[in-house]
Scaffold this motif. Structure first.
Motif, PDB file in Angstrom:
ATOM      1  N   VAL A   1     -57.348 -48.111 -15.895  1.00 14.77           N
ATOM      2  CA  VAL A   1     -56.439 -49.182 -16.315  1.00 14.77           C
ATOM      3  C   VAL A   1     -55.924 -49.941 -15.093  1.00 14.77           C
ATOM      4  O   VAL A   1     -55.821 -51.172 -15.097  1.00 14.77           O
ATOM      5  N   GLY A   2     -55.618 -49.207 -14.006  1.00 15.01           N
ATOM      6  CA  GLY A   2     -55.194 -49.872 -12.782  1.00 15.01           C
ATOM      7  C   GLY A   2     -56.280 -50.741 -12.193  1.00 15.01           C
ATOM      8  O   GLY A   2     -56.007 -51.833 -11.671  1.00 15.01           O
ATOM      9  N   GLN A   3     -57.537 -50.296 -12.273  1.00 15.25           N
ATOM     10  CA  GLN A   3     -58.636 -51.118 -11.779  1.00 15.25           C
ATOM     11  C   GLN A   3     -58.795 -52.389 -12.605  1.00 15.25           C
ATOM     12  O   GLN A   3     -59.006 -53.472 -12.056  1.00 15.25           O
ATOM     13  N   ASN A   4     -58.704 -52.258 -13.912  1.00 12.18           N
ATOM     14  CA  ASN A   4     -58.828 -53.448 -14.761  1.00 12.18           C
ATOM     15  C   ASN A   4     -57.721 -54.451 -14.471  1.00 12.18           C
ATOM     16  O   ASN A   4     -57.953 -55.661 -14.475  1.00 12.18           O
TER      17      ASN A   4
ATOM     18  N   ILE B   1     -49.464 -48.674 -16.480  1.00 13.05           N
ATOM     19  CA  ILE B   1     -49.998 -48.243 -15.200  1.00 13.05           C
ATOM     20  C   ILE B   1     -48.936 -47.417 -14.488  1.00 13.05           C
ATOM     21  O   ILE B   1     -47.813 -47.873 -14.315  1.00 13.05           O
ATOM     22  N   PRO B   2     -49.240 -46.204 -14.077  1.00  9.24           N
ATOM     23  CA  PRO B   2     -48.268 -45.418 -13.313  1.00  9.24           C
ATOM     24  C   PRO B   2     -47.851 -46.154 -12.036  1.00  9.24           C
ATOM     25  O   PRO B   2     -48.663 -46.847 -11.411  1.00  9.24           O
ATOM     26  N   PRO B   3     -46.587 -46.047 -11.658  1.00  8.22           N
ATOM     27  CA  PRO B   3     -46.119 -46.784 -10.467  1.00  8.22           C
ATOM     28  C   PRO B   3     -46.902 -46.460  -9.203  1.00  8.22           C
ATOM     29  O   PRO B   3     -47.105 -47.336  -8.364  1.00  8.22           O
ATOM     30  N   SER B   4     -47.337 -45.200  -9.040  1.00 10.39           N
ATOM     31  CA  SER B   4     -48.083 -44.845  -7.833  1.00 10.39           C
ATOM     32  C   SER B   4     -49.420 -45.576  -7.770  1.00 10.39           C
ATOM     33  O   SER B   4     -49.825 -46.067  -6.708  1.00 10.39           O
ATOM     34  N   ILE B   5     -50.117 -45.676  -8.899  1.00 11.72           N
ATOM     35  CA  ILE B   5     -51.401 -46.376  -8.935  1.00 11.72           C
ATOM     36  C   ILE B   5     -51.201 -47.880  -8.803  1.00 11.72           C
ATOM     37  O   ILE B   5     -51.938 -48.575  -8.094  1.00 11.72           O
TER      38      ILE B   5
END
Length: 387
Positions: free
Chosen positions: A189-192, A134-138
């Motif tokens: 991926v961030g939502q999951n 997951i990207p740090p911003s997300i």
């Protein structure tokens, strides 16, 4: 129809009560008034309650890129609406700065006077290509939503959490990879990840904003008679993002189900009832801001300027500690010319001639500079700014 959250003596959330009853409990010594990290006033009972039965209370989360909406709803009334200002842009800027400084350090270390094969190139120490990263911003945005839901579950008996899953648009090549299972979207991926973490708090039901079959957020919002302001979503008001959080929470009480009637009548309809009422509205964000390309607020592990001057000495950039007993990010009460201001400590000045403490609002816009003797601490920094 405002309601005050209630917890028992051990901190277990109970059903909210009327403000008049909460005031009477506090005056009679049956409860103690407290404030949560989200700036929500609640009472904690000092005596055993008459009953601990609770009714269903749902929390709706409408995730976004820069802003998110959160709503707390019961079948009889709306309990709370929140507008989250996400740190997406701030974290993205920090990661870009870190990459730039890392490249400059590596370029200075390489001796370009020797052949390429003999240069001091650092070898890979481990395999960092694990996939589904997951990207740090997300991740920072999803963590703020998770922190908010966790704080709500500490004062409300949350039965379920409604989460809106968005569909990330990708190009044709990535879409083909997604069908084959070899590609992924960082947003999804961030939502999951956020859903998996919220399931540890309460069961999560998912809604889709793009659905047109009655189960979508927009269809349910129309069914409930709620209006959303699409002109400027950056305005912090209930009609921009918090209304979708309330809609997702109402989805726990209103279902879109099939029906069969006489004369071969059949189809789908919304079944259930919920009462949407006015409720407290708060704005939640993290300390600090980015203004005109310059960042204000906290400097995580950054006590000096990135680039040293010609002498090779790095000047001090600042920190979170002040010599006046308060820290940057603390919630304080300050006074000047008989007027009282409430805000967050944003910086300080300590010279032989001047000693001042800067106080900012939740957007990190400076309210004014005050003498240290006129600044009174209300609450230590908890990583959140509330308006």
């Amino acid at each position: 129809m405002y309601r005050v959250p209630v917890v028992n003596k051990k901190g277990k959330p109970l059903m909210p009560t009327k403000p008049s009853r909460a005031r009477r409990w506090v005056s009679e010594g049956k409860a103690v008034g407290k404030w949560s990290d989200l700036g929500v006033y609640y009472v904690q009972l000092t005596t055993p309650p008459s009953a601990e039965e609770v009714q269903p209370i749902a929390v709706g989360v409408d995730p976004g890129k820069s802003y998110s909406g959160v709503g707390v709803q019961s079948a009889k009334c709306t309990l709370l609406q929140l507008h989250l200002i996400l740190p997406f842009g701030r974290v993205k800027k920090r990661m870009e700065t870190r990459a730039m400084l890392r490249r400059s350090r590596r370029s200075r270390r390489i001796n370009r006077d020797v052949p390429f094969k003999q240069r001091n190139h650092r070898q890979c120490r481990f395999d960092n290509r694990k996939g589904h990263k997951i990207p740090p911003s997300i991740k920072a945005s999803r963590q703020l939503e998770l922190r908010t839901v966790t704080e709500l579950a500490a004062i409300f008996p949350v039965t379920a959490i409604g989460y809106e899953r968005v569909r990330a648009d990708v190009d044709q090549t990535k879409r083909q990879r997604a069908k084959s299972g070899k590609g992924f979207s960082p947003v999804m991926v961030g939502q999951n990840w956020a859903i998996s973490q919220m399931e540890k708090i309460a069961p999560v039901y998912v809604r889709h904003g793009w659905q047109k079959d009655g189960n979508g957020t927009s269809q349910l919002r129309t069914q409930l008679g709620l209006e959303k302001d699409l002109a400027n979503k950056s305005i912090a008001k209930p009609e921009t993002h918090a209304v979708d959080g309330v809609t997702l929470a109402c989805g726990y009480f209103v279902k879109y189900v099939p029906f069969t009637g006489r004369a071969s009548l059949h189809g789908y309809t919304h079944k259930g009832s919920v009462n949407v009422t006015p409720s407290p509205f708060k704005i939640i964000t993290r300390p600090g801001a980015v203004k005109r390309g310059k960042e204000y607020g906290f400097f995580r592990r950054q006590l000096h300027f990135e680039v040293p001057d010609k002498s090779g000495i790095r000047k001090r950039k600042g920190g979170t500690i002040t010599p006046f007993g308060v820290r940057i990010g603390d919630w304080v009460r300050s006074e000047k010319a008989g007027i009282v201001y409430i805000g967050y400590v944003g910086g300080f000045t300590d010279t032989k001639k001047t000693q001042k403490v800067s106080v900012c609002d939740y957007t990190w816009k400076r309210i004014g500079q005050f003498a240290p003797s006129k600044v009174e601490l209300i609450r230590r920094n908890n990583g959140l700014c509330v308006a």
